[in-house]
Every structure is written in C-alpha cells, then in structure tokens.
Design an enzyme around this catalytic site. Structure first.
Site, PDB file in Angstrom:
ATOM      1  N   CYS A  84       0.821  -1.208   0.000  1.00 30.38           N
ATOM      2  CA  CYS A  84       0.000   0.000   0.000  1.00 30.38           C
ATOM      3  C   CYS A  84       0.858   1.262   0.000  1.00 30.38           C
ATOM      4  CB  CYS A  84      -0.949   0.005   1.195  1.00 30.38           C
ATOM      5  SG  CYS A  84      -1.832  -1.538   1.371  1.00 30.38           S
ATOM      6  N   HIS A 334      -9.072   3.306  -1.478  1.00 30.52           N
ATOM      7  CA  HIS A 334      -7.642   3.000  -1.443  1.00 30.52           C
ATOM      8  C   HIS A 334      -7.262   2.253  -2.715  1.00 30.52           C
ATOM      9  CE1 HIS A 334      -3.738   1.875  -0.318  1.00 30.52           C
ATOM     10  NE2 HIS A 334      -3.976   0.913   0.551  1.00 30.52           N
TER      11      HIS A 334
END
Ligand SMILES: [Zn+2]
Lengths: 390, 185
Positions: A84, A334
C-alpha cells in the site's frame, strides 16, 4: 533538498467500470502534464506505482505500458511496488531522481484498477501483499489483521468503539465535500456504530472501499520552478522511507508507532521543521484505527492520545493540525498504487490553496503525507512546503 | 492467496503439528514462520519445538469478508493465541458462538480442515477450541483491559508458574533445524 512540484493531476476516485488501467494512467498523467505546462517529450524518467495489475487486470509491465500511452518514449520508465506504500515509493524515487542531479524533469504516476474483480477475489489479491503464504494461512485478511490492532489499541488505552468512530465521522464530514472522493456522505457516531460489521470491531464506515483511480505529479529541479514565479511555489523538502515488521500478527503497538516515527524524525530533520510546524496532513487510513496510529507516529499526539483529535476538534480543519481534509482513504478509497500519489496531490492542492471549497485549510504553508503498507511493513513520509519569494 | 501443493510441501509440516522456532542463541521462541533468523537477536540457528497446544485468547476479530479459500466459513473468529510457552500465534477459534468469544478464554488446539485450495484440495491445520479442562493454576496476568496503561506494555511476560514444559518425550516428527547453511543445500 528542494524538489519542485511543477504539475499535479488526478482522476476521480470511484468505481469506474467504463475505464481501464491505462485510461486512468493517461487521464491522471495528462492532467499533470497540462498543469505543469510541459510536453511529454520533456519527461526524462517515469515512475509508475501499481500494486496488482497482474491480478486485478491480467496485465503486467505497467511502467512500460504507461510510457507508451503517455507518450514519454524513449524516456526510461519503471513500475514500482511496495504494497500500500507503492504510490509514495514512486514519489520517493522521483524525488531521488531529481535530487541526485541526474534528471531535470520526471513524472510520477500511481494508479490502480481494482473493480474488474469481485470483492472476494480482490480481497484475496490484497492479502497477497502481506504474508499470504504463512501468516494469513489462519484466514486473516487485511481488514481483520488491522482489526486485531484496533482491539489491542482499545484494550490498552481503554477506548470504546464509539470513541474510535469519531475518526470515521471526521473523515466522512470532509469526504462529503471532496468531489474526487468515492464515498460522499456524512455520518454520525450512531450511524458508524450501526453500519455493517466487516472485521470486528471495525465496521463498514471505518473501512475504505475498493476504488479505481490514478494520480500523477511532474517534479523538477528547484531552479526550474523558481524561474517560473507565476507558478505555485510548492516544493518537496523531505522524503524518507522505512520498513517495519512483515508479520502483522506479532506486531505490537510500538511496532506500529515506529513504522512512522522513525522516518518522520528523519524527515523533520531533513526539512528543518518540527511536528508543531505542520499545518495539514494526509495520513494513511484504509481503516479508522490507522489514523490515530499515524497521528501518534508523526508526533502530533502521545501514544494512546491520537484518537482524541477527531473527537475534540484538534485534527479538524481549524484545529491544531488538520488531518485528512480530503476525507482520507475512508472516503477516497484506497486504489492501492495510487494512494501515496493521491495523498501528495491532495496536500499540494492545500498548499496551493486550490483544494475544493469546504475542505481548504486557512492558508497552510507546510504539509506532510504518511503512507503505510503491508500493513506494518512500509512507512513513507514526505514533507511539502510553500516557499514564495525565496 | 492459495498455497499450491508444491508450496505447501515446501513449507513443511507446520500446519499439521503446532510448533514454534527456538532461537539457539537467545532462546527466544518465535512463530513457526520465522525460518531464517530470530527477530529478537538475529540468530540464524532456529530449531523446531513442538508446542503443547494450550494457551489463552489474548485478542480476536470476526471475519465477515473472507478470502476465497475460506468462503463459506464466514463469519469466523481469528484470534491471537498466546501459547503457554509464550509465543503468539494467529489462528481460528471454532465451535463457539461469536458472542461467547472473550479475551482471556483458555483454548487448546485441534486439527481441523482449514480451507479449500483453488482446485478443491483440502488443507488441514490447527484451529482452537475452548479448553474444557484448563489448567487450574496460571500465573498469566489477566488481559490488560481494565486498567488502561499509560504506555503500551510489551508482550505479556512469559508465564513463570507454568512448569517448564519438557519437550514431548515422543516427538512425533524428528526435530528439524533450519539454518542459513541448510538453505543453500
Ligand atoms: Zn535469538
């Protein structure tokens, strides 16, 4: 170190069934190129952050594909991946490329197209970013792994689920005002508490959605931006990366703290500023608990106190430090490889004074982004400053 | 997140027997996935050590959206089990109603079907159930839920009173030692 931000661009953050990964890359990239006032042939190097095109979209070599479609051939191009933290890592490489003196102008793109797959498949692919072979053999997922951290935090510091829900309320307050956000609704503590359970104690409004998006930046040598005084004078003044534990199950809260605190200390020293100087922050929060963890790691609050700002107002727009005025990942979603780049674009908009109405802070001069991934394995800190007439 | 049959056999037997890795330098016990070095001291000689299979649930979550291999089991509990030997492992807790799952519950391991692979192949591993006969005496302090500590405490100290568990006399599998050297063979 000062690296000029010549241009920024981003796509809306939402489910985009009509767009492919390359559509998102080109839309964000062309936006940044136009904003910078350069032509693709001015780009000397391209860094593309993308986590999972092999799984999400059945295609690979994203960096090379992007170079072709953005028209930067024959400049060098490479795909960057660090869970991420990917978008932030692409940005770091762009900063290093300029700071090294090797290049005058480079481009950073982060993009992810997640909604070509059903949630169960996408969840499985995301789980591969942690130790999917051994630790996640237990049936853990990213949400449930972080849920364990949330419960640990609540146990140790004596929080209720309602206390934590204020973080979601704050993010959704601002997300509702961000036209680029995926989820645009406000909610109350009661509504957060009533939203569907995802991974106990985390509930739906405390979890980011799966999102398709791209974001891009054009970076340049300091002098190039300095010579264009009519352009917004925003510079990246620190870029610091770190790794943390690979296994979330044995993570302690100290591990989570260190993941941001170590690179943040280095970044403050690099930029010559302190935590007190920061006006606006974008802090990774794919799950609500990660916002207080980030607030603490960046030194805005003591360990165990980071959740309070969302409740008492000190991390709202007019508080001591405004955190996630974009709505954070909870509202923007995200899009894995895009997220770190989007955080940068959002903070730069704040410093330029061009953030959407309702989420623009009052004349901020110094901003910070903190991106995490793995979920405890990557920490990435960048500091941005508006430096007029220097 | 499917583990192929080849990958599975490469990882060895940990899914069928519950063991941890003992660092031969500092004696720290690590989870079984710490093959290569001790996360505490960096020592590279780690020896497999069978666990007795008893411990305490020190944290848990309920998974409502599982990965593909666990589809059909949701909602299910994954807990942090702090084993009596002191090592922390994540594992499913089964055979208990969700509302009865509590931090502090004594649990013991049991071999169960873990998940289905992408070709329908079945993987077995250790899950945990409530221990019907928990040991009477235990020195482990209750979970730190009542008194919020100012500073995050480190992991719960290893139980002192719990008798030093002698390695099971009849180790079912020969203990293996993985070292950096062994890897290059
Ligand atoms: Zn050791």
């Amino acid at each position: 170190m000062r690296v000029g931000v010549l241009g920024i661009g981003k796509t809306p953050h939402k489910i985009q069934h009509s767009k492919s990964l390359r559509d998102l890359i080109v839309e964000a990239g062309r936006g940044a190129i136009a904003d910078a006032g350069v032509s693709p042939s001015d780009i000397e190097m391209l860094y593309v952050g993308n986590v999972g095109s092999v799984g999400f979209n059945y295609e690979n070599s994203t960096g090379l594909m992007a170079a072709h479609h953005l028209g930067v051939v024959p400049a060098g191009a490479v795909r960057v991946e660090a869970a991420c933290g990917t978008g932030a890592w692409a940005l770091h490489l762009g900063v290093v490329a300029i700071a090294s003196g090797l290049y005058d102008t480079v481009m950073v793109v982060g993009a992810e197209k997640m909604n070509d797959l059903a949630t169960v498949e996408a969840t499985s692919i995301i789980a591969q970013a942690a130790d999917s072979k051994e630790e996640y053999f237990s049936g853990l997922t990213f949400p449930s792994g972080v849920a364990l951290t949330a419960r640990k935090y609540m146990q140790i510091y004596g929080l209720t689920e309602e206390d934590l829900a204020h973080t979601a309320v704050k993010n959704h307050h601002y997300g509702a005002r961000n036209p680029f956000a995926h989820l645009r609704f406000e909610c109350t503590v009661e509504e957060v508490m009533k939203s569907a359970k995802v991974a106990d104690p985390l509930k739906l409004y405390e979890v980011c959605p799966m999102t398709d998006a791209g974001s891009a930046l054009i970076l340049c040598r300091e002098e190039i931006l300095r010579d264009q005084p009519d352009k917004p004078q925003v510079y990246i003044t620190a870029s610091q990366m770190a790794t943390g534990t690979w296994y979330a199950a044995t993570d302690t809260l100290e591990d989570a703290y260190r993941l941001f605190n170590e690179p943040a200390k280095r970044a403050y020293a690099m930029a010559g500023v302190t935590a007190d100087d920061i006006d606006v922050a974008e802090i990774y929060n794919s799950f609500s608990i990660q916002e207080p963890l980030g607030i603490e790691g960046l030194g805005f609050a003591e360990p165990g106190e980071g959740w309070k700002g969302a409740k008492d107002g000190s991390t709202w727009k007019d508080g001591k430090v405004a955190v996630n005025l974009s709505g954070g990942l909870l509202c923007k979603g995200h899009p894995l490889g895009a997220t770190g780049a989007t955080q940068a674009v959002d903070i730069i908009e704040q410093l330029r004074g061009t953030a959407p109405e309702g989420i623009q802070a009052q004349d901020p001069e110094i901003g910070i982004t903190a991106c995490r991934g793995g979920p405890g394995a990557v920490g990435a800190i960048h500091i941005y400053q508006r430096l007029e007439g220097e | 997140m499917t583990v192929s049959a080849i990958e599975f056999s490469r990882l060895g037997p940990p899914k069928l027997q519950l063991y941890a890795m003992r660092c031969q330098s500092c004696k720290q016990l690590s989870p079984w996935w710490e093959h290569f070095h001790c996360y505490k001291c960096g020592g590279e000689v780690l020896t497999e050590e069978l666990l007795e299979g008893r411990g305490e649930l020190t944290n848990y979550t309920v998974v409502y959206y599982p990965p593909r291999d666990f589809l059909g089991q949701e909602p299910y509990v994954v807990g942090h089990i702090t084993m009596d030997e002191g090592v922390l492992l994540p594992a499913p807790v089964v055979d208990t109603a969700l509302e009865d799952v509590q931090v502090g519950t004594r649990v013991k391991s049991t071999l169960r079907r873990m998940k289905l692979g992408h070709e329908g192949d079945i993987y077995y591993s250790q899950k945990f159930v409530v221990d019907p006969n928990p040991p009477k005496k235990r020195a482990r302090p209750a979970a730190a839920k009542a008194a919020p500590a100012k500073k995050a405490p480190a992991k719960a100290p290893a139980t002192k009173a719990a008798p030093a568990k002698k390695a099971p006399a009849k180790a079912a599998a020969p203990a293996r030692t993985r070292t950096a050297a062994a890897k290059t063979k």
